[in-house]
Design an enzyme around this catalytic site. Sequence first.
Site, PDB file in Angstrom:
ATOM      1  N   LYS A  81      31.895 -15.500 -33.092  1.00 43.15           N
ATOM      2  CA  LYS A  81      31.634 -15.690 -31.664  1.00 43.15           C
ATOM      3  C   LYS A  81      30.334 -16.456 -31.465  1.00 43.15           C
ATOM      4  O   LYS A  81      29.354 -16.212 -32.175  1.00 43.15           O
ATOM      5  CB  LYS A  81      31.559 -14.313 -30.987  1.00 43.15           C
ATOM      6  CG  LYS A  81      31.417 -14.317 -29.481  1.00 43.15           C
ATOM      7  CD  LYS A  81      31.451 -12.879 -28.973  1.00 43.15           C
ATOM      8  CE  LYS A  81      31.310 -12.793 -27.455  1.00 43.15           C
ATOM      9  NZ  LYS A  81      31.373 -11.384 -26.991  1.00 43.15           N
ATOM     10  N   SER A 156      34.135 -10.970 -23.145  1.00 42.93           N
ATOM     11  CA  SER A 156      33.529 -12.263 -23.411  1.00 42.93           C
ATOM     12  C   SER A 156      33.920 -12.858 -24.761  1.00 42.93           C
ATOM     13  O   SER A 156      33.529 -13.971 -25.082  1.00 42.93           O
ATOM     14  CB  SER A 156      32.001 -12.120 -23.362  1.00 42.93           C
ATOM     15  OG  SER A 156      31.539 -11.226 -24.362  1.00 42.93           O
ATOM     16  N   SER A 180      34.216  -6.426 -23.951  1.00 42.60           N
ATOM     17  CA  SER A 180      34.313  -7.815 -24.405  1.00 42.60           C
ATOM     18  C   SER A 180      35.092  -8.018 -25.695  1.00 42.60           C
ATOM     19  O   SER A 180      35.439  -9.148 -26.027  1.00 42.60           O
ATOM     20  CB  SER A 180      32.907  -8.408 -24.571  1.00 42.60           C
ATOM     21  OG  SER A 180      32.303  -8.597 -23.319  1.00 42.60           O
TER      22      SER A 180
END
Length: 478
Positions: A81, A156, A180
């Site tokens: 990420k 996210s 997330s």
Amino acid sequence: MVAPPTRATAAGLARAIRDGEYSPTEVVDATLERIRQRNERTNAFVTVTDDLAREAAEDAARAIDEGEPLGPLHGVPVAIKDLDDVAGVRTTSGSLLYEDRVAESDSPFVARLKDAGAIVVGKTNTPEFGLGTTTDNRVAGPTGTPFDPDRVSGGSSGGAGAALADRLVPMAPGSDAGGSVRIPASFCGVYGLKPTQGVVPNVTRPNGFASHTPFSTKGPLARTVEDAALSLDVMAGTHPRDPFSVPKRGEYRDAVDRPVDELDIAYSPDMGVYPVDPDVRDVLEDAVSAFERAGATVDAIDPDLGHDNEEILDAYYTMATVRWRSLLENLSEEGFDPLGEDRDRLRPYLVDLVLDAEEPATRVYKRADVVRTDVLDGLADLFAEYDLLVTATCGTTPFPHGEEPAEIDGTEIEPYRGWVLTQPFNLTGQPAASAPSGFVGGLPVGMQIAGPRHADDDVIAASAALERRRPWRDAYPE
């Protein structure tokens, strides 16, 4: 017969590489080619590290040839990420302020993945500084779910979820401060686990204590429960620079094959207080029977969280706003001026959410801790009688980009987070996963499986039992 590299699981690839059926270079080349062909469809990747990945694959092949000891993920591709650092690779955090920032070292869990033999092939998309339940930013744009790229992938860790569901990589860990990991898992039809707080070290600087309010942690996302457990085994364990890190408790992979006939499961699709679309409820009602067929006991029951969903969300926002504002103010130490001349470089959503939000007074902030305590006590009462709690992950299915839902089944909701059921477990630090449970109109639905602190193995065991009874590996779009 071993599956083609881009269809294989991480566990399958690791075995095939050890057995000589694939070389690390073959696997990485196939992975990079698939990313090149398909990433434009979902915009899952922000950065692809072709040269570094191929160099690492050659080193991995050389290690095999020379008979060196191999790690459990030797030669397996992984995506990181874009909030987390990979040495020599840019970390944009989805912000124009960091568009050209290049990391000098690996984040601790990234270093552990590399030490286990995993090969980083790129960075996945995230909203600016990870603040969002959908994935969009001014560096790379929006990420869509592979089931319909015109719809959101969640956030996210939305780039991670999309990359997995489109078979671009077999592993793509994320981070979770309010859902997330679990929201993208739900919207992309993959498996995501937010472990007990501290299981995976989360080293934050300049504030090393930032991850406690609300609790945030790193967690695995993968297409199978086994792959998630394997990556968790690698990432877990104490770290001297994370004050909340805890010792590893056994091997999480062992839980994948464990029977669940002694588990007592509480089932509450809405936790008694959250709006859930009737079609999502129907999918969950059908899926939850898998636990009974696996031998577990399932009772329909609602926890008493002491507050309605709006009060819980208000408490979450109170805590998160203080944390987010502190994050932005720390940028000034790096030479930025987010409250002044750099304000226009921030995404308007972030400005509205953080900079223009009223900063909570101390008494309001501490009152939110009382709400948090009530939620903890309500869940503790439930877990005194039951081993696990099963709910919806999200009250709705993926929606079109820029069209956050204003209501569910006639009930008005806060559009940015009012449709998720994930935040209670960021208030308490308890483990919670999202597992694929079915579809509504061709769009995936996630089932949230939560347990008491340090019952990560029970969550994994139940998730694996669901997967055995209702396999989802072949449900991804081509």
